[in-house]
Write a protein that holds these residues in place. Structure first.
Motif, PDB file in Angstrom:
ATOM      1  N   VAL A 189       0.844  -1.199   0.000  1.00 15.30           N
ATOM      2  CA  VAL A 189       0.000   0.000   0.000  1.00 15.30           C
ATOM      3  C   VAL A 189       0.882   1.253   0.000  1.00 15.30           C
ATOM      4  N   ARG A 190       1.978   1.178   0.739  1.00 13.44           N
ATOM      5  CA  ARG A 190       2.882   2.334   0.831  1.00 13.44           C
ATOM      6  C   ARG A 190       3.786   2.460  -0.381  1.00 13.44           C
ATOM      7  N   GLY A 191       3.675   1.537  -1.314  1.00 14.69           N
ATOM      8  CA  GLY A 191       4.421   1.635  -2.572  1.00 14.69           C
ATOM      9  C   GLY A 191       5.886   1.234  -2.465  1.00 14.69           C
ATOM     10  N   LEU A 192       6.250   0.428  -1.464  1.00  8.90           N
ATOM     11  CA  LEU A 192       7.647  -0.008  -1.362  1.00  8.90           C
ATOM     12  C   LEU A 192       7.916  -1.098  -2.401  1.00  8.90           C
ATOM     13  N   SER A 193       9.099  -1.062  -2.983  1.00 14.87           N
ATOM     14  CA  SER A 193       9.458  -2.097  -3.956  1.00 14.87           C
ATOM     15  C   SER A 193       9.540  -3.442  -3.228  1.00 14.87           C
ATOM     16  N   ARG A 194       9.541  -4.508  -4.021  1.00 14.78           N
ATOM     17  CA  ARG A 194       9.566  -5.837  -3.425  1.00 14.78           C
ATOM     18  C   ARG A 194      10.807  -6.038  -2.546  1.00 14.78           C
ATOM     19  N   ARG A 195      11.934  -5.566  -3.070  1.00 16.20           N
ATOM     20  CA  ARG A 195      13.185  -5.746  -2.343  1.00 16.20           C
ATOM     21  C   ARG A 195      13.186  -4.941  -1.042  1.00 16.20           C
ATOM     22  N   ARG A 196      12.755  -3.708  -1.184  1.00 21.69           N
ATOM     23  CA  ARG A 196      12.721  -2.826  -0.017  1.00 21.69           C
ATOM     24  C   ARG A 196      11.746  -3.369   1.021  1.00 21.69           C
ATOM     25  N   ARG A 197      10.637  -3.905   0.547  1.00 17.64           N
ATOM     26  CA  ARG A 197       9.638  -4.488   1.444  1.00 17.64           C
ATOM     27  C   ARG A 197      10.266  -5.610   2.255  1.00 17.64           C
ATOM     28  N   ARG A 198      10.971  -6.467   1.548  1.00 22.63           N
ATOM     29  CA  ARG A 198      11.582  -7.611   2.231  1.00 22.63           C
ATOM     30  C   ARG A 198      12.573  -7.119   3.288  1.00 22.63           C
ATOM     31  N   GLU A 199      13.402  -6.138   2.899  1.00 20.23           N
ATOM     32  CA  GLU A 199      14.393  -5.598   3.846  1.00 20.23           C
ATOM     33  C   GLU A 199      13.728  -4.983   5.064  1.00 20.23           C
ATOM     34  N   ARG A 200      12.727  -4.184   4.790  1.00 17.22           N
ATOM     35  CA  ARG A 200      12.065  -3.461   5.881  1.00 17.22           C
ATOM     36  C   ARG A 200      11.313  -4.417   6.802  1.00 17.22           C
ATOM     37  N   ILE A 201      10.695  -5.428   6.223  1.00 19.53           N
ATOM     38  CA  ILE A 201       9.955  -6.378   7.065  1.00 19.53           C
ATOM     39  C   ILE A 201      10.932  -7.142   7.967  1.00 19.53           C
ATOM     40  N   GLU A 202      12.030  -7.596   7.394  1.00 21.69           N
ATOM     41  CA  GLU A 202      13.003  -8.324   8.227  1.00 21.69           C
ATOM     42  C   GLU A 202      13.522  -7.417   9.338  1.00 21.69           C
ATOM     43  N   ALA A 203      13.857  -6.178   8.981  1.00 24.91           N
ATOM     44  CA  ALA A 203      14.394  -5.240   9.972  1.00 24.91           C
ATOM     45  C   ALA A 203      13.349  -4.956  11.062  1.00 24.91           C
ATOM     46  N   SER A 204      12.091  -4.806  10.663  1.00 26.62           N
ATOM     47  CA  SER A 204      11.046  -4.489  11.650  1.00 26.62           C
ATOM     48  C   SER A 204      10.775  -5.667  12.570  1.00 26.62           C
ATOM     49  N   LEU A 205      10.763  -6.879  11.990  1.00 30.14           N
ATOM     50  CA  LEU A 205      10.529  -8.065  12.829  1.00 30.14           C
ATOM     51  C   LEU A 205      11.613  -8.159  13.892  1.00 30.14           C
ATOM     52  N   GLU A 206      12.836  -7.799  13.481  1.00 30.00           N
ATOM     53  CA  GLU A 206      13.968  -7.839  14.404  1.00 30.00           C
ATOM     54  C   GLU A 206      13.857  -6.722  15.452  1.00 30.00           C
ATOM     55  N   THR A 207      13.690  -5.484  14.971  1.00 29.79           N
ATOM     56  CA  THR A 207      13.673  -4.329  15.879  1.00 29.79           C
ATOM     57  C   THR A 207      12.566  -4.457  16.912  1.00 29.79           C
ATOM     58  N   TYR A 208      11.407  -4.905  16.478  1.00 31.40           N
ATOM     59  CA  TYR A 208      10.264  -4.925  17.394  1.00 31.40           C
ATOM     60  C   TYR A 208       9.991  -6.324  17.959  1.00 31.40           C
ATOM     61  N   LEU A 251       9.446  -9.291  16.788  1.00 31.91           N
ATOM     62  CA  LEU A 251       8.245  -9.959  16.291  1.00 31.91           C
ATOM     63  C   LEU A 251       8.589 -11.199  15.463  1.00 31.91           C
ATOM     64  N   GLY A 252       9.887 -11.516  15.359  1.00 34.81           N
ATOM     65  CA  GLY A 252      10.321 -12.595  14.476  1.00 34.81           C
ATOM     66  C   GLY A 252       9.587 -13.906  14.732  1.00 34.81           C
ATOM     67  N   ARG A 253       9.538 -14.301  16.011  1.00 37.86           N
ATOM     68  CA  ARG A 253       8.929 -15.606  16.310  1.00 37.86           C
ATOM     69  C   ARG A 253       7.407 -15.547  16.213  1.00 37.86           C
ATOM     70  N   LEU A 254       6.865 -14.348  16.027  1.00 37.00           N
ATOM     71  CA  LEU A 254       5.400 -14.208  15.944  1.00 37.00           C
ATOM     72  C   LEU A 254       4.947 -13.941  14.509  1.00 37.00           C
ATOM     73  N   ALA A 255       5.895 -14.030  13.568  1.00 36.72           N
ATOM     74  CA  ALA A 255       5.620 -13.575  12.198  1.00 36.72           C
ATOM     75  C   ALA A 255       4.435 -14.280  11.552  1.00 36.72           C
ATOM     76  N   ARG A 256       4.180 -15.523  11.959  1.00 39.10           N
ATOM     77  CA  ARG A 256       3.093 -16.274  11.305  1.00 39.10           C
ATOM     78  C   ARG A 256       1.790 -16.195  12.071  1.00 39.10           C
ATOM     79  N   ARG A 257       1.812 -15.545  13.201  1.00 36.89           N
ATOM     80  CA  ARG A 257       0.573 -15.436  14.000  1.00 36.89           C
ATOM     81  C   ARG A 257      -0.336 -14.348  13.484  1.00 36.89           C
ATOM     82  N   ARG A 258      -1.602 -14.531  13.761  1.00 34.36           N
ATOM     83  CA  ARG A 258      -2.556 -13.464  13.445  1.00 34.36           C
ATOM     84  C   ARG A 258      -2.657 -12.516  14.644  1.00 34.36           C
ATOM     85  N   PRO A 259      -2.997 -11.268  14.386  1.00 41.78           N
ATOM     86  CA  PRO A 259      -3.054 -10.283  15.479  1.00 41.78           C
ATOM     87  C   PRO A 259      -3.944 -10.725  16.637  1.00 41.78           C
ATOM     88  N   GLU A 260      -5.015 -11.443  16.337  1.00 41.18           N
ATOM     89  CA  GLU A 260      -5.935 -11.810  17.433  1.00 41.18           C
ATOM     90  C   GLU A 260      -5.271 -12.769  18.424  1.00 41.18           C
TER      91      GLU A 260
END
Ligand SMILES: Nc1ncnc2c1ncn2[C@@H]1O[C@H](COP(=O)(O)OP(=O)(O)OP(=O)(O)O)[C@@H](O)[C@H]1O
Ligand SMILES: [Mg+2]
Length: 323
Positions: A120-139, A141-150
């Motif tokens: 939605v934010r228009g990030l390229s595929r590569r940038r998306r992958r980088e940012r998601i990995e970095a965010s999972l690490e920073t916050y 969330l890595g071990r929760l990546a497959r869980r649903r918010p509920e």
């Protein structure tokens, strides 16, 4: 942090040298309700700027106008040198907005939510992958990546909401009561994340009902019934409070509270355990003596005490009048 976005490249300086946000005469009416009333704000860059105020005072409405989601009835806003509403489309990608209600997709996993938002934010595929990995690490969330918010706890969900808000590395972040559902320890680590973002020149606006949270802000705006009633550094607001605060300690406090209230010289009298905290109206040099006389013979003790941010809040807002 790399804050480059498509919008940045269109206007590379993003109002460099200007404050992050300047609002002038900002007003929003809903029918007869004046939700935000002639508010002027100057919000410096790379600081945490807090909004404090009773329910319904206009915090969320202000945020929605600052990020271009809601058109002001009157007034002007500049965000990073861009005018709102004229340049609302340019401003939107420069802002990360964590809404008061959790607003991610319940049917998507943590990773899928972030991926969807990246698209939605228009990030390229590569940038998306980088940012998601970095965010999972920073916050964390890595071990929760497959869980649903509920299936996340309140604190985990809040980390996800923050990760989502900063995924596209916006230079301005609006957080609307971000820690209302988490314990003090989680809140503290959330604030560590905010200070880490400041180091990367992100400007953060945060609304809160928690005094200890408000006290952590570099600067604070107190709103009451749509109006800006106080603004400044928390320490300065406390130091400038013209009200004396007394503490009365003793038994049968309900009766003493009543007596003090009847004097008509206190803005508020609040009970905390076996103490009454009395916020006197300013300008009456005899006020403390009158309170002393009112409790005489009760065996209670009385002492002046240092004001805190909650006293500033009570003194500057009407909604919480408890007398
Ligand atoms: N879309 C709307 N239509 C009509 N009235 C609205 C709308 N949005 C907000 N209001 C009114 O505007 C006022 C300010 O609401 P707002 O949500 O900005 O307060 P708030 O400070 O965020 O409160 P809280 O601390 O409860 O989140 C309230 O009186 C609210 O009822
Ligand atoms: Mg709100």
């Amino acid at each position: 942090m790399d804050t480059a976005t498509a919008a940045d490249s269109a206007r590379p300086d993003n109002g460099a040298g200007e404050p992050a946000i300047v609002a002038t005469g900002l007003t929003r009416r809903f029918g007869r309700t004046v939700a935000v009333d002639s508010v002027d704000l100057t919000i410096p860059r790379a600081k945490i700027y807090g909004f404090l105020g009773p329910n319904g005072c206009g915090k969320s409405t202000t945020f929605r106008m600052l990020c271009g989601l809601l058109t002001p009835t009157e007034g002007e806003v500049r965000v990073l040198g861009h005018s709102i509403p004229r340049d609302a489309e340019t401003v939107r990608p420069l802002i990360g907005y964590m809404t008061q209600q959790f607003s991610l997709y319940r049917d998507l996993s943590v990773r899928e939510n972030l991926d969807f938002l990246g698209k939605v934010r228009g990030l390229s595929r590569r940038r998306r992958r980088e940012r998601i990995e970095a965010s999972l690490e920073t916050y964390d969330l890595g071990r929760l990546a497959r869980r649903r918010p509920e299936n996340l706890s309140g604190g985990e969900r809040q980390r996800l909401a923050l990760a989502a808000a900063v995924l596209h590395e916006p230079p301005v972040l609006l957080l609307d009561e971000p820690t209302s559902a988490v314990d003090p320890r989680t809140r503290r680590s959330f604030w560590d994340s905010l200070f880490a973002l400041i180091e990367h020149d992100v400007t953060i606006l945060v609304s809160t009902h928690y005094m200890e949270e408000a006290e952590r802000c570099h600067q604070l705006a107190i709103l009451d019934r749509g109006r800006l009633v106080a603004e400044g550094e928390p320490k300065t607001l406390i130091g400038d409070l013209g009200h004396t605060v007394l503490e009365v300690e003793g038994e049968q406090l309900a009766r003493l509270r009543q007596r003090i209230a009847e004097l008509g010289i206190a803005r508020s009298v609040a009970q905390l355990g076996n103490r009454l905290r009395v916020l006197l109206e300013p300008g009456d040099p005899d006020a403390a003596g009158l309170v002393g006389a009112a409790i005489a013979g009760s065996g209670a003790s009385i002492a002046e005490t240092r004001p805190g941010l909650e006293d500033v809040f009570v003194a500057s807002t009407q909604g919480d009048r408890d007398l």
